[in-house]
Motif scaffolding. Structure first.
Motif, PDB file in Angstrom:
ATOM      1  N   TYR A 478       0.623  -1.395   0.038  1.00  0.00           N
ATOM      2  CA  TYR A 478       0.318   0.064  -0.023  1.00  0.00           C
ATOM      3  C   TYR A 478       0.806   1.358  -0.135  1.00  0.00           C
ATOM      4  O   TYR A 478       2.139   1.112   0.332  1.00  0.00           O
ATOM      5  CB  TYR A 478      -0.761  -0.143   1.424  1.00  0.00           C
ATOM      6  CG  TYR A 478      -2.096   0.574   1.067  1.00  0.00           C
ATOM      7  CD1 TYR A 478      -3.624   0.234   0.355  1.00  0.00           C
ATOM      8  CD2 TYR A 478      -1.866   2.918   1.759  1.00  0.00           C
ATOM      9  CE1 TYR A 478      -3.847   1.363   0.660  1.00  0.00           C
ATOM     10  CE2 TYR A 478      -3.291   3.270   2.286  1.00  0.00           C
ATOM     11  CZ  TYR A 478      -4.395   2.852   1.414  1.00  0.00           C
ATOM     12  OH  TYR A 478      -5.502   4.436   0.540  1.00  0.00           O
ATOM     13  N   VAL A 479       0.880   1.631  -0.908  1.00  0.00           N
ATOM     14  CA  VAL A 479       0.940   3.515  -1.255  1.00  0.00           C
ATOM     15  C   VAL A 479       0.669   4.286  -0.333  1.00  0.00           C
ATOM     16  O   VAL A 479      -0.662   4.688  -1.660  1.00  0.00           O
ATOM     17  CB  VAL A 479       2.450   3.455  -2.132  1.00  0.00           C
ATOM     18  CG1 VAL A 479       2.780   5.392  -2.268  1.00  0.00           C
ATOM     19  CG2 VAL A 479       3.146   2.449  -2.544  1.00  0.00           C
ATOM     20  N   ASP A 480       0.740   5.420   0.648  1.00  0.00           N
ATOM     21  CA  ASP A 480      -0.620   6.176   0.089  1.00  0.00           C
ATOM     22  C   ASP A 480       0.086   7.543   0.480  1.00  0.00           C
ATOM     23  O   ASP A 480       0.810   8.256   1.693  1.00  0.00           O
ATOM     24  CB  ASP A 480      -1.739   6.017   1.376  1.00  0.00           C
ATOM     25  CG  ASP A 480      -2.700   7.072   1.547  1.00  0.00           C
ATOM     26  OD1 ASP A 480      -2.794   7.512   1.040  1.00  0.00           O
ATOM     27  OD2 ASP A 480      -3.224   6.774   2.860  1.00  0.00           O
ATOM     28  N   LEU A 481      -0.530   8.536   0.243  1.00  0.00           N
ATOM     29  CA  LEU A 481      -0.308  10.131  -0.021  1.00  0.00           C
ATOM     30  C   LEU A 481      -1.168  10.959   0.188  1.00  0.00           C
ATOM     31  O   LEU A 481      -2.050  11.443  -0.574  1.00  0.00           O
ATOM     32  CB  LEU A 481       0.400  10.974  -1.160  1.00  0.00           C
ATOM     33  CG  LEU A 481       1.857  10.156  -1.687  1.00  0.00           C
ATOM     34  CD1 LEU A 481       2.482  10.670  -2.555  1.00  0.00           C
ATOM     35  CD2 LEU A 481       3.104   9.835  -0.602  1.00  0.00           C
ATOM     36  N   ARG A 482      -1.104  11.906   1.652  1.00  0.00           N
ATOM     37  CA  ARG A 482      -1.964  11.871   2.278  1.00  0.00           C
ATOM     38  C   ARG A 482      -2.062  13.234   2.549  1.00  0.00           C
ATOM     39  O   ARG A 482      -1.366  13.057   3.752  1.00  0.00           O
ATOM     40  CB  ARG A 482      -3.401  11.243   3.133  1.00  0.00           C
ATOM     41  CG  ARG A 482      -4.660  11.466   3.994  1.00  0.00           C
ATOM     42  CD  ARG A 482      -5.372  10.788   4.731  1.00  0.00           C
ATOM     43  NE  ARG A 482      -4.695   9.196   4.359  1.00  0.00           N
ATOM     44  CZ  ARG A 482      -5.168   8.109   4.487  1.00  0.00           C
ATOM     45  NH1 ARG A 482      -5.326   8.409   6.192  1.00  0.00           N
ATOM     46  NH2 ARG A 482      -5.186   6.732   4.659  1.00  0.00           N
ATOM     47  N   PHE A 483      -2.764  14.533   2.892  1.00  0.00           N
ATOM     48  CA  PHE A 483      -3.335  15.568   3.836  1.00  0.00           C
ATOM     49  C   PHE A 483      -4.279  16.513   3.745  1.00  0.00           C
ATOM     50  O   PHE A 483      -5.224  15.853   2.974  1.00  0.00           O
ATOM     51  CB  PHE A 483      -2.138  16.318   2.682  1.00  0.00           C
ATOM     52  CG  PHE A 483      -2.028  17.793   3.680  1.00  0.00           C
ATOM     53  CD1 PHE A 483      -1.124  17.838   3.750  1.00  0.00           C
ATOM     54  CD2 PHE A 483      -2.936  18.543   2.925  1.00  0.00           C
ATOM     55  CE1 PHE A 483      -0.779  19.815   4.641  1.00  0.00           C
ATOM     56  CE2 PHE A 483      -3.103  20.308   3.358  1.00  0.00           C
ATOM     57  CZ  PHE A 483      -1.660  20.169   4.337  1.00  0.00           C
ATOM     58  N   SER A 501      -2.731   4.189  -4.042  1.00  0.00           N
ATOM     59  CA  SER A 501      -2.374   2.476  -4.752  1.00  0.00           C
ATOM     60  C   SER A 501      -1.950   1.892  -4.093  1.00  0.00           C
ATOM     61  O   SER A 501      -1.087   2.213  -3.087  1.00  0.00           O
ATOM     62  CB  SER A 501      -1.051   3.287  -5.820  1.00  0.00           C
ATOM     63  OG  SER A 501      -0.745   1.828  -6.394  1.00  0.00           O
ATOM     64  N   SER A 502      -2.404   0.432  -4.280  1.00  0.00           N
ATOM     65  CA  SER A 502      -2.297  -0.857  -3.384  1.00  0.00           C
ATOM     66  C   SER A 502      -2.939  -1.672  -3.928  1.00  0.00           C
ATOM     67  O   SER A 502      -3.768  -1.538  -5.645  1.00  0.00           O
ATOM     68  CB  SER A 502      -3.955  -0.498  -2.202  1.00  0.00           C
ATOM     69  OG  SER A 502      -4.747  -0.432  -2.947  1.00  0.00           O
TER      70      SER A 502
END
Length: 857
Positions: A478-483, A501-502
């Protein structure tokens, strides 16, 4: 280098001598000089940095004044009082007054040598001397005492501090504090005299000071601190009064230094007195809108209950809140306690009067070394100029604690500039908000699992959260970019963006499985509805691609599976009577087959394969999902971190179908109630459930959109370990199951779950930072449609057994119980979960141990 003490003595001696000489000189001159003689000019000599006019401004005489010995003597004292001069003298030359001065040097650097237990920055915060400041012996000696006190608070009573200085050019000095720290002065034993109802061990657990032991290397509470003794006396008083001992008092608290001068013996002499119960409890008020009988009814104190001092404070808070609801923001509640030694009861009367109107003059934020003031202030329910309200201050404290940025939050009040003004101090202690998390588990099927992620919840101290998560485990990448901005456009509106993206696989890799690749982005908004409720809105657009990794099958020209028969010779090669045969589906490694020359290997879900499982293979497709959802939260907990009363409730729904290829409605609901039973014993019960239903043209819920439970969401079961699953069952000729092989998890369209947790003390030293809790998990996952269930299919036969592949699911209750152990280690919080299965189905996957940790920064 020269010792400051030696220099101090010389300076003081010189000062006294010169002062006396100056007075004697002026007195001698006064005998020969007419007092009416006028000062023509004042001349300054010996000054290097300080201008003549500045020195002259300190004098009580000026040109044109008469020579007055008393005023000149006062001028000399004024010069010394400035702290700018090491020496000064006055002389008369005809009509001129000559002022000779020796300036105090300027401090170039302040250096600490020999300190290890306390760093330089901590000591610089305590002392007064600083670079570019004026060097005076009195100020240096005062700072020596401050350093000694700082070390005594740290438990080092053998410390010595010697100030030294190194002269430099231009009348500058380097000031050096040479420190000999000495050993830590510990507490060898804590004894109690006069205690009969409670043992020494129990009383030691109620105070902060601890006996020195080798395992307390992470704590300083076993260092002797005289200031801590007074705090411990108050803790003992509170403990006894909360257990009915109204007359309890601490007669004395004595600390004796051991003969080797390394530790202290602390002895408390106590007078326990008798145990009391509550007697008559009344409420008295003259306020029109308040009914005394109604207020008495809201109190939890009943006649005959064991007297507890903290229940008095709780009753005052309850009455204050009730008066505030009735419109009285300013009330003065005074409890009148009347003990009756003959009946061992305490009568309590709460007198309620309209108190003086008090307003908040100023709010100070203290201790936020990283978090900006405005991040804290926007969580406060009171502002400068508002009416003082204790209930709102308590709510403010809980809201600030709920941020998760601070280890501790305290709100205190001090008197303002006027009697009707108060100053509110909000003291916070920062804690790390960045987190590098690790998780590992042991599964009964797949052995060890691993996961890692990184996040920051308070970016640059602005309250913003950012996640750059890379999570990798056997089943999920799992790749997660969150703000997220909690105050979007400076309004009480939270906004965020998420790009992710997972790749997921919820079943055993070696048995064949589905993999789901998802790429998408989303936005979200959140805002409060009331003080205790809030609403979050979100939209997500994502692309899902599902690939079923069930391997290949061997088919003929007609699309039917090819079987292979093997004869096993179990006896004499020339005697076929004892031979056995086994028939099973051919696999690609069997190609080429001489008896089926047209055989070929195709994907399990290939359209050329007649017997491909429709319910499973229909999930293998790529789709666009357009999802709109909301979450409603209702939080009435009394504490956001360790609640002992109240409840929380959450309702979440997502609708997919506003565009895209997927159409469904997902609903999840969760609620929990909390109860404090005894001190450090807390119970909680959480009930949750979910349901997802297709609509429109969808003929079912794809497997990647279903519910899966297990792992951290259902302890005792593996990730996606309970619920519907495809299995292979091997049965003998009598129909008895010989072996069950667990294949991929199918997920479910509904789930229900209940979690009971009981946190209890483990009686280990609190310095270990270990907490323990007993848990019970119960629930299930399932409710698949008929279209999602594959019919049973024979895939292999032998003379002794038959292997059948089929789907199994049941909403039957699963349950587990176990022990959860948490350790707040110096490296970050660590948790161990030990589980025992109470109820399961034969096809569920279980795990007996799970380990997780995170490192904060």
């Amino acid at each position: 280098m020269r010792s400051v003490f030696a220099a101090s003595f010389m300076s003081v001696a010189a000062t006294v001598g010169i002062t006396g000489l100056s007075g004697a000189l002026l007195e001698a001159n006064a005998q020969n000089v007419d007092q009416d003689e006028v000062i023509r000019s004042i001349l300054v000599e010996g000054n290097q940095r300080i201008e003549d006019r500045t020195i002259q401004s300190y004098l009580l005489v000026e040109p044109g004044d008469r020579f007055d010995s008393e005023r000149i003597d006062l001028s000399l004292k004024t010069l010394f009082a400035t702290g700018l001069f090491a020496d000064a003298s006055f002389d008369k030359a005809g009509p001129d007054l000559i002022v000779r001065v020796v300036e105090n040097p300027v401090i170039n650097r302040v250096i600490f040598e020999g300190n290890r237990a306390i760093d330089d920055d901590k000591m610089r915060e305590e002392i007064q001397v600083a670079p570019r400041g004026i060097f005076t012996a009195a100020r240096v000696q005062a700072d020596v005492q401050r350093i000694l006190e700082l070390y005594r608070q740290a438990g080092r009573f053998a410390v010595s501090v010697e100030p030294q200085y190194k002269p430099l050019e231009q009348n500058r000095v380097d000031l050096v504090f040479v420190i000999s720290e000495g050993p830590v002065t510990g507490v060898r034993a804590i004894n109690f005299i006069g205690n009969e109802e409670y043992s020494d061990r129990r009383l030691r657990s109620e105070i902060v000071t601890r006996q020195s032991r080798w395992w307390r290397f992470f704590s300083s509470n076993d260092n002797y601190d005289p200031g801590r003794l007074e705090y411990d006396r108050e803790l003992l008083r509170q403990f006894y009064q909360n257990n009915g001992y109204y007359d309890f008092r601490v007669v004395s608290a004595v600390a004796d230094l051991t003969p080797d001068q390394e530790d202290f013996y602390i002895t408390y002499t106590v007078d326990e007195g008798d145990q009391y119960n509550f007697g008559n409890v009344q409420v008295s008020t003259e306020l029109d809108k308040l009914n005394a009988d109604a207020l008495r009814g809201v109190l939890s104190i009943q006649e005959g209950d064991l007297f507890r001092g903290n229940r008095i404070e709780n009753a005052i808070d309850t009455l204050t809140y009730a008066a505030g609801v009735a419109g009285y923001a300013f009330v003065d509640i005074t409890p009148d306690l009347k003990p009756n030694p003959e009946t061992n009861t305490v009568d309590v009367t709460f007198a309620i009067d309209e108190g003086p109107r008090v307003y908040v003059e100023r709010i100070n934020i203290i201790g936020n070394t990283r978090t900006l003031d405005r991040v804290i202030r926007r969580e406060l329910r009171v502002s400068e100029g508002d009416a003082f309200n204790r209930v709102l201050l308590d709510r403010s404290r809980n809201r600030v604690r709920a941020l998760g940025y601070f280890k501790d939050v305290e709100i205190t009040e001090t008197q303002g500039s006027r009697p009707d003004r108060t100053i509110v101090d909000v003291s916070v202690e920062e804690q790390p908000t960045g987190e590098l998390s690790f998780a590992a588990g042991y599964s009964s099927v797949d052995a060890f699992l691993f996961d890692v992620s990184i996040s920051e919840r308070n970016l640059r101290g602005r309250g913003q959260s950012v996640v750059a998560r890379v999570s990798a485990s056997q089943r999920q990448q799992y790749v997660d970019l969150r703000f997220r901005e909690p105050r979007f456009l400076d309004r009480n509106l939270a906004a965020g963006i998420d790009i992710f993206s997972s790749r997921s696989d919820f079943s055993n890799i070696r048995d064949g499985a589905f993999t789901s690749d998802t790429v998408g982005a989303g936005v979200n908004l959140g805002f409060p509805l009331t003080e205790n409720t809030n609403l979050g809105l979100r939209y997500r657009l994502q692309s899902d691609e599902l690939d079923l990794n069930y391997g290949e099958v061997v088919i003929d020209d007609n699309g039917d599976r090819v079987t292979k028969t093997v004869t096993n010779d179990n006896g004499t090669p020339d005697d076929p009577s004892d031979d056995t045969t086994s028939t099973f589906f051919a696999v690609p490694s069997d190609l080429p087959l001489a008896d089926v020359p047209s055989a070929k290997a195709v994907d399990f879900c290939s359209p050329a394969f007649n017997d491909r499982p429709f319910a499973t293979c229909r999930n293998e497709r790529a789709e666009i999902s357009s999802i709109l959802g909301y979450t409603f939260n209702w939080d009435r907990r009394n504490d956001p971190i360790t609640p002992t009363a109240g409840f929380d409730f959450s309702l979440s729904q997502d609708v997919a179908g506003l565009g895209g290829d997927v159409q469904y409605l997902r609903t999840e609901v969760s609620g929990a109630t909390y109860k404090g039973i005894f001190k450090d014993v807390r119970a909680s019960l959480r009930l949750s459930g979910g349901y997802i239903v297709p609509f429109g043209d969808d003929d079912g819920i794809r497997i990647n959109n279903r519910f899966f439970r297990g792992g951290s969401s259902f302890r005792g079961f593996d990730v996606a370990g309970l619920g519907p699953r495809r299995i292979q069952r091997e049965v003998d000729t009598d129909g008895n199951t010989v072996r069950v092989r667990k294949l991929e998890a199918l997920g479910g369209t509904a789930y229900y779950q209940g979690t009971f947790e009981l946190a209890f003390p483990n009686y280990l030293p609190e310095e270990y930072g270990i907490d323990t809790a007993f848990f019970v998990e119960a629930g299930s996952v399932g409710l698949l449609d008929d279209v999602d269930i594959e019919p049973a299919q024979v895939i292999a036969t032998t003379s002794d057994t038959t292997t059948i592949e089929l789907s199994k699911y049941s909403m039957a209750l699963r349950a587990s119980a176990g022990l959860s152990v948490g350790w707040d280690s110096p490296f970050g919080p660590i948790r161990f979960d030990f589980s025992q299965i109470l109820s399961k189905e034969e096809y569920d996957r279980t795990e007996t141990f799970r380990f997780s940790t995170s490192t904060r920064f």
